[in-house]
Design a protein around this motif. Structure first.
Motif, PDB file in Angstrom:
ATOM      1  N   ALA A 120       0.853  -1.187   0.000  1.00  0.00           N
ATOM      2  CA  ALA A 120       0.000   0.000   0.000  1.00  0.00           C
ATOM      3  C   ALA A 120       0.890   1.239   0.000  1.00  0.00           C
ATOM      4  O   ALA A 120       1.554   1.526   1.004  1.00  0.00           O
ATOM      5  N   TYR A 121       0.917   1.953  -1.125  1.00  0.00           N
ATOM      6  CA  TYR A 121       1.751   3.142  -1.276  1.00  0.00           C
ATOM      7  C   TYR A 121       0.924   4.304  -1.839  1.00  0.00           C
ATOM      8  O   TYR A 121      -0.009   4.085  -2.624  1.00  0.00           O
ATOM      9  N   PRO A 122       1.300   5.527  -1.500  1.00  0.00           N
ATOM     10  CA  PRO A 122       0.711   6.690  -2.176  1.00  0.00           C
ATOM     11  C   PRO A 122       1.352   6.868  -3.550  1.00  0.00           C
ATOM     12  O   PRO A 122       2.436   6.338  -3.805  1.00  0.00           O
ATOM     13  N   TYR A 123       0.667   7.592  -4.421  1.00  0.00           N
ATOM     14  CA  TYR A 123       1.261   7.864  -5.728  1.00  0.00           C
ATOM     15  C   TYR A 123       0.758   9.198  -6.270  1.00  0.00           C
ATOM     16  O   TYR A 123      -0.266   9.727  -5.838  1.00  0.00           O
ATOM     17  N   VAL A 124       1.532   9.731  -7.209  1.00  0.00           N
ATOM     18  CA  VAL A 124       1.221  11.013  -7.831  1.00  0.00           C
ATOM     19  C   VAL A 124       0.476  10.758  -9.132  1.00  0.00           C
ATOM     20  O   VAL A 124       0.843   9.881  -9.907  1.00  0.00           O
ATOM     21  N   GLY A 158      13.911   5.213  -2.554  1.00  0.00           N
ATOM     22  CA  GLY A 158      14.006   6.415  -1.722  1.00  0.00           C
ATOM     23  C   GLY A 158      12.845   7.365  -1.850  1.00  0.00           C
ATOM     24  O   GLY A 158      12.701   8.285  -1.044  1.00  0.00           O
ATOM     25  N   ASP A 159      11.976   7.172  -2.862  1.00  0.00           N
ATOM     26  CA  ASP A 159      10.816   8.049  -3.032  1.00  0.00           C
ATOM     27  C   ASP A 159       9.650   7.549  -2.184  1.00  0.00           C
ATOM     28  O   ASP A 159       9.384   6.338  -2.133  1.00  0.00           O
ATOM     29  N   GLU A 160       8.957   8.479  -1.567  1.00  0.00           N
ATOM     30  CA  GLU A 160       7.781   8.098  -0.790  1.00  0.00           C
ATOM     31  C   GLU A 160       6.615   7.761  -1.713  1.00  0.00           C
ATOM     32  O   GLU A 160       5.846   6.830  -1.456  1.00  0.00           O
ATOM     33  N   ASN A 161       6.470   8.516  -2.799  1.00  0.00           N
ATOM     34  CA  ASN A 161       5.331   8.367  -3.688  1.00  0.00           C
ATOM     35  C   ASN A 161       5.735   7.705  -5.000  1.00  0.00           C
ATOM     36  O   ASN A 161       6.812   7.958  -5.536  1.00  0.00           O
ATOM     37  N   GLY A 162       4.846   6.875  -5.517  1.00  0.00           N
ATOM     38  CA  GLY A 162       5.024   6.359  -6.859  1.00  0.00           C
ATOM     39  C   GLY A 162       4.452   7.348  -7.864  1.00  0.00           C
ATOM     40  O   GLY A 162       3.961   8.420  -7.507  1.00  0.00           O
ATOM     41  N   ARG A 163       4.509   6.982  -9.139  1.00  0.00           N
ATOM     42  CA  ARG A 163       3.971   7.844 -10.193  1.00  0.00           C
ATOM     43  C   ARG A 163       3.377   6.971 -11.294  1.00  0.00           C
ATOM     44  O   ARG A 163       3.975   5.972 -11.685  1.00  0.00           O
TER      45      ARG A 163
END
Length: 225
Positions: free
Chosen positions: A102-106, A168-173
């Protein structure tokens, strides 16, 4: 990303019969599910290292609390943001384990000039994993039919998304949608992976097709200053 790799490695070490399972399983996409249930065998590795095994209610993309009945009879609801990785498999197909996170994304709307926005953590299925980038498939519902494959379906007029996330990125894209075409995918990947000029050159020259996500993940090596 290292946390996810370590969690999957820990997951495999704990389950001896899982050692024969490939790290990545491609998600198979179908429009109709007739032979899947909403509960499957699962193992949860929490971000604090705690582990649970039992029957898991398959999450939808926006599930905030995962339900599991553990092998010792506990009924738990676990916050999705506290989970490092969820492994699920059909009881009759222990050789096919699928990994969800479960990840946030842009995101922004395809072919739109609207500003980007961050979507709160959504459940997504791991598609490909390299040292510096991972790729996921995300849509409304996840299930496992009787053949043991992971099935991902969208609601009416919904999208099946493909998401990239760098180390290292918090958000995916979002890098593409099912049916959005190779041109759109290629452009998105070149923009997102621009810190690896050699890989972008191969994508631009069509030496690598944009749907070869594992190959792209293996080759991607960002040039740091």
């Amino acid at each position: 990303m290292n946390r996810l790799k370590n969690s999957i490695r820990q997951f495999l070490l704990i389950s001896p019969f899982m050692l024969i399972i490939p790290l990545i399983n491609s998600c198979q996409i179908y429009s109709v599910i007739k032979d899947a249930t909403d509960k499957e065998e699962g193992r949860v590795v929490m971000k604090d290292g705690t582990e649970y095994t039992g029957r898991v209610k398959m999450p939808k993309c926006n599930t905030k609390k995962l339900s599991i009945k553990t092998t010792d009879g506990q009924k738990l609801k676990l916050k999705s943001t506290d989970i490092a990785v969820l492994g699920v498999w059909k009881k009759t197909h222990t050789d096919k384990c699928h990994y969800l996170v479960a990840y946030p994304y842009v995101t922004n709307k395809m072919f739109s000039t609207k500003k980007e926005k961050i979507i709160s953590p959504q459940w997504m299925a791991l598609q490909a994993q390299g040292d510096y980038v991972e790729f996921y498939c995300c849509s409304y519902k996840y299930s496992i039919p009787k053949d043991g494959t992971l099935t991902i379906t969208s609601v009416q007029n919904g999208n099946i998304l493909f998401i990239a996330r760098k180390k290292g990125d918090e958000n995916g894209r979002i890098i593409g949608y099912q049916g959005s075409g190779s041109k759109h995918w290629r452009t998105s990947l070149i923009n997102y992976l621009s810190d690896d000029p050699e890989l972008c050159r191969k994508l631009e020259n069509k030496e690598i097709e944009p749907d070869k996500l594992q190959k792209i993940a293996d080759l991607y090596n960002p040039k740091t200053k």
